[in-house]
Design an enzyme around this catalytic site. Structure first.
Site, PDB file in Angstrom:
ATOM      1  CE  LYS A  53       6.072  -9.087  11.554  1.00 19.93           C
ATOM      2  NZ  LYS A  53       6.669  -7.833  11.132  1.00 19.93           N
ATOM      3  CE  LYS A  82       4.586 -12.338   3.895  1.00 22.79           C
ATOM      4  NZ  LYS A  82       3.791 -11.117   4.027  1.00 22.79           N
ATOM      5  CE  LYS A 109      -4.072  -8.370   8.269  1.00 25.78           C
ATOM      6  NZ  LYS A 109      -2.761  -8.830   7.976  1.00 25.78           N
TER       7      LYS A 109
END
Ligand code: ADP
Ligand code: TRP
Length: 324
Positions: free
Chosen positions: A110, A193, A190
């Protein structure tokens, strides 16, 4: 057997979420008691506005119910309806080495993607451990990307038991369906979103047909030639929805040649559209009955809080909080 899983309300659900988390959770309702929740505290680590969080929380409740979550069989609630989870997260944090959190891929990914790092994003696995341990869950259906968080959960439960008494917290098992552990996205990476390569579960028919037609990546093999099956994104997606017979017949058509990718994409769309037909109809009904969603979530919150209260009071006593 108690099964538990959480989903973040962070936008439109996609078929990766469906096969990784929702479908197993729904199936397991037949095998035991489900505790399923909307992880809205978790979503705060990346959400821009209160309005978005509210809308997505409600949207996820609708979609999860539409996909087959049965409130007669499972306890379904919003994470924030049980604020006790934060107390357990704090207690777990006191036995959680920094290194354990520093090693978590999800945090590192992230931050690498440019999401601003903050304490909550870093401490997220401790809250996730609390989510699970607060309900004495036996098993947790998740996609492969959550496996490490389950290991952290087991580590923390083990440390609590070593420090404050064996059997204080139950060590949960992950349930990862290897055949759908990583659903590929429209581009073959993969599905996620954050990669913009998702196939939503729900949406407008025309737009979804176009999405599959335009965005599923194929090679440049001409129509008449045999097509490679190895690495085919169309086939990988089709396999999720098709019967064995349908799948074998598409493989045979790849080998034979003479059928173009446009036709394969059409077949993929039809099969996918049919697969979610019942869920779409149920979703329309739920959207027309908003009070049903309120009822389900309120009842779930009461049940969840009852269970949470028992475990938390056990933990508070064991760690010496309180004064009697
Ligand atoms: P995203 O990657 O789109 O942000 P989340 O991280 O919110 O999805 O994942 C929610 C749940 O769906 C998790 O249990 C996760 O393991 C599962 N999941 C997400 N993407 C996939 C995928 N491509 N294949 C299998 N499971 C997935
Ligand atoms: N971390 C999970 C995700 O990003 C969501 C989640 C929060 C969860 N708490 C959980 C999943 C507890 C399983 C159990 O998808």
């Amino acid at each position: 057997m108690r099964f538990l899983t959480g989903l973040q309300p962070s936008g439109q659900l996609h078929i990766g979420n469906y096969f990784g988390a929702i479908e197993p959770a729904v199936r397991l309702q037949e095998k035991g008691e489900g505790f399923y929740f909307i992880a809205n505290y978790h979503a705060m680590t990346t959400m821009e506005s209160a309005e978005a969080l509210r809308t997505n929380t409600r949207g996820l409740a609708v979609d999860f119910l539409a996909c087959g979550l049965d409130p007669e069989k499972s306890v379904f609630f919003a994470q924030s309806a049980v604020p006790e989870v934060n107390e357990l997260a704090w207690i777990l944090s006191t036995v959680c080495p920094m290194g354990l959190l520093e090693r978590c891929h999800s945090y590192k990914e992230k931050v690498a993607k440019g999401i601003a790092s903050n304490h909550a994003l870093f401490a997220y696995p401790a809250l996730m451990a609390a989510d699970i341990l607060l309900y004495d869950a036996d098993a947790v259906p998740v996609g492969k990307d959550q496996k490490q968080h389950l290991e952290v959960t087991r580590d923390l439960a083990g440390k609590m038991n070593d420090t404050f008494g064996a059997d204080l917290l139950k060590l949960p098992e992950p349930i990862i369906n290897e055949s759908t552990a990583v659903v590929p996205g429209l581009d073959g990476q993969k599905m996620s979103k954050s990669y913009g390569n998702t196939l939503p579960i729900f949406g407008e028919e025309k737009a979804l047909r176009k999405l599959i037609n335009k965005k599923v990546v194929t090679d440049a093999t001409p129509l008449e030639a045999p097509k490679p099956t190895e690495g085919s994104i169309i086939l990988a997606l089709y396999k999720l929805f098709a019967t064995g017979e349908q799948y074998n017949s598409m493989v045979a058509a790849h080998h034979a040649g003479g059928v173009g990718y446009g036709q394969f994409k059409k077949d993929l769309f039809e099969c996918y559209w049919e697969y979610f037909r019942a869920a779409r109809e149920r979703r329309d009904w739920i959207l027309a009955h908003p009070e049903y969603v309120d009822d389900v979530l309120n009842t779930g919150a009461t049940r969840a809080r009852e269970e949470a209260g028992k475990v938390l009071s056990r933990v508070r006593t064991a760690v010496g909080l309180g004064w009697v």
